[in-house]
Design a protein around this motif. Structure first.
Motif, short mmCIF file in Angstrom:
data_model
loop_
_atom_site.label_atom_id
_atom_site.label_comp_id
_atom_site.label_asym_id
_atom_site.label_seq_id
_atom_site.Cartn_x
_atom_site.Cartn_y
_atom_site.Cartn_z
N UNK A 1 0.83 -1.22 0.00
CA UNK A 1 0.00 0.00 0.00
C UNK A 1 0.86 1.26 0.00
N UNK A 2 2.02 1.20 0.66
CA UNK A 2 2.91 2.36 0.67
C UNK A 2 3.63 2.51 -0.66
N UNK A 3 3.88 1.40 -1.33
CA UNK A 3 4.46 1.45 -2.67
C UNK A 3 3.48 2.15 -3.62
N UNK A 4 2.22 1.76 -3.55
CA UNK A 4 1.20 2.39 -4.39
C UNK A 4 1.11 3.89 -4.10
N UNK A 5 1.19 4.23 -2.83
CA UNK A 5 1.13 5.64 -2.43
C UNK A 5 2.32 6.42 -3.00
N UNK A 6 3.49 5.75 -3.01
CA UNK A 6 4.70 6.39 -3.56
C UNK A 6 4.50 6.74 -5.04
N UNK A 7 3.95 5.80 -5.80
CA UNK A 7 3.73 6.08 -7.24
C UNK A 7 2.70 7.19 -7.41
N UNK A 8 1.69 7.21 -6.55
CA UNK A 8 0.71 8.30 -6.61
C UNK A 8 1.40 9.64 -6.34
N UNK B 1 -7.11 -9.97 -0.62
CA UNK B 1 -8.16 -8.97 -0.46
C UNK B 1 -7.85 -7.93 0.62
N UNK B 2 -7.35 -8.32 1.81
CA UNK B 2 -7.06 -7.31 2.83
C UNK B 2 -6.02 -6.28 2.37
N UNK B 3 -5.03 -6.72 1.60
CA UNK B 3 -4.01 -5.78 1.12
C UNK B 3 -4.59 -4.87 0.04
N UNK B 4 -5.46 -5.42 -0.80
CA UNK B 4 -6.12 -4.59 -1.81
C UNK B 4 -6.91 -3.48 -1.13
N UNK B 5 -7.59 -3.81 -0.04
CA UNK B 5 -8.35 -2.80 0.71
C UNK B 5 -7.42 -1.76 1.32
N UNK B 6 -6.24 -2.19 1.78
CA UNK B 6 -5.27 -1.25 2.32
C UNK B 6 -4.81 -0.26 1.25
N UNK B 7 -4.58 -0.79 0.04
CA UNK B 7 -4.16 0.10 -1.06
C UNK B 7 -5.25 1.12 -1.35
N UNK B 8 -6.50 0.66 -1.39
CA UNK B 8 -7.62 1.57 -1.63
C UNK B 8 -7.69 2.66 -0.58
N UNK B 9 -7.39 2.31 0.67
CA UNK B 9 -7.44 3.30 1.75
C UNK B 9 -6.26 4.27 1.70
N UNK B 10 -5.17 3.84 1.07
CA UNK B 10 -3.94 4.64 1.08
C UNK B 10 -3.86 5.62 -0.08
N UNK B 11 -4.49 5.30 -1.21
CA UNK B 11 -4.37 6.16 -2.39
C UNK B 11 -5.71 6.79 -2.76
N UNK B 12 -5.64 7.88 -3.48
CA UNK B 12 -6.84 8.58 -3.94
C UNK B 12 -7.07 8.42 -5.43
N UNK B 13 -6.06 7.93 -6.14
CA UNK B 13 -6.21 7.74 -7.59
C UNK B 13 -6.91 6.41 -7.86
N UNK B 14 -7.53 6.25 -9.03
CA UNK B 14 -8.19 4.98 -9.35
C UNK B 14 -7.20 3.83 -9.41
N UNK B 15 -7.68 2.65 -9.05
CA UNK B 15 -6.87 1.44 -9.21
C UNK B 15 -7.67 0.40 -10.01
#
Length: 245
Positions: free
Chosen positions: A40-47, A69-83
């Motif tokens: 989730x922090x990696x995704x946030x970094x790219x955002x 699924x739990x990690x996918x939800x974490x990514x959704x909570x961490x970023x604001x851009x579409x995934x």
């Protein structure tokens, strides 16, 4: 984020395996060239660097049939851009579970190829723009089940069928070059682009800024970049300059 005619979306890949963000060579388990904690922090970094869309693949779902699924939800909570999310979506109930989250679109491979009626059902209920079909090609034949099984049809042959069943876009991965950091071939991409009029996102072998420039000319609506970003062969900030046509 919907696709635009004048734009080629640059999509950083966040592949999840054993709770980590990884990059595999040719999709082979055990070939990790990159392993990073907290996807989730990696995704946030790219955002933070300017990515407008994140491409998330659940390798645990693909390889082991065990959902991240739990990690996918974490990514959704961490970023604001579409995934967009793919990997291990093997039944329609799980597909709906993902679509009921705030996910831009899901990517369906094996299930959609073996049971195209599922594409129609999901498209009717959630809208075709949220249903992307994965066409993975090896030796110009489509491969399924995590690239372990080949079927006797080319991506071009299957692409028209998917549009008829309600798919809104296609993720085209050239397995022959994926993860090798050695560039890619334009002809398979161009052939597929000519065969359908729904958006195509390309993945596989994108290694340099010149590769991105080349893809932009093919008319594809998006490109997924994985290993080249994680090994610093491509700088995301530089790559994002080539999103516009």
């Amino acid at each position: 984020m919907s696709f635009k005619e004048d734009e080629m979306l640059i999509m950083p890949a966040v592949d999840i395996k054993n709770g980590k963000c990884v990059q595999l060579v040719q999709g082979e388990p055990g070939s990790e060239m990159v392993e990073i904690d907290n996807p989730e922090l990696v995704a946030s970094h790219w955002q933070d660097l300017g990515a407008k869309n994140i491409h998330v693949i659940d390798l645990d779902g693909t390889i082991h049939g065990k959902s991240s699924f739990p990690i996918i939800k974490k990514i959704l909570n961490e970023v604001n851009v579409p995934i967009q999310v793919g990997g291990g979506i093997r039944d329609i109930e799980y597909a709906k579970q993902l679509l009921d989250l705030d996910i831009e679109r899901i990517i369906i491979g094996t299930m959609g190829i073996k049971h195209p009626e599922t594409i129609e059902e999901l498209s009717d209920e959630y809208g075709s723009e949220r249903i992307m079909i994965s066409l993975d090609s090896k030796d110009n034949k489509v491969v399924i089940k995590g690239w372990q099984e080949k079927i006797d049809k080319s991506p071009v042959e299957l692409s028209a069928e998917f549009k008829e069943h309600g798919a809104g876009s296609i993720l085209f991965t050239n397995v022959d070059v994926e993860g090798l950091l050695g560039g890619f071939y334009t002809k398979p991409v161009e052939d597929l682009k000519k065969s359908v009029d729904i958006p195509i996102v390309y993945s596989g072998g994108v290694t340099t800024i010149d590769d991105i420039k080349l893809l932009n000319k093919t008319g594809v609506e998006g490109v997924v970049i994985g290993s080249a970003l994680y090994t610093n062969k491509i700088d995301l900030t530089e790559a994002l300059k080539y999103q516009k046509r």
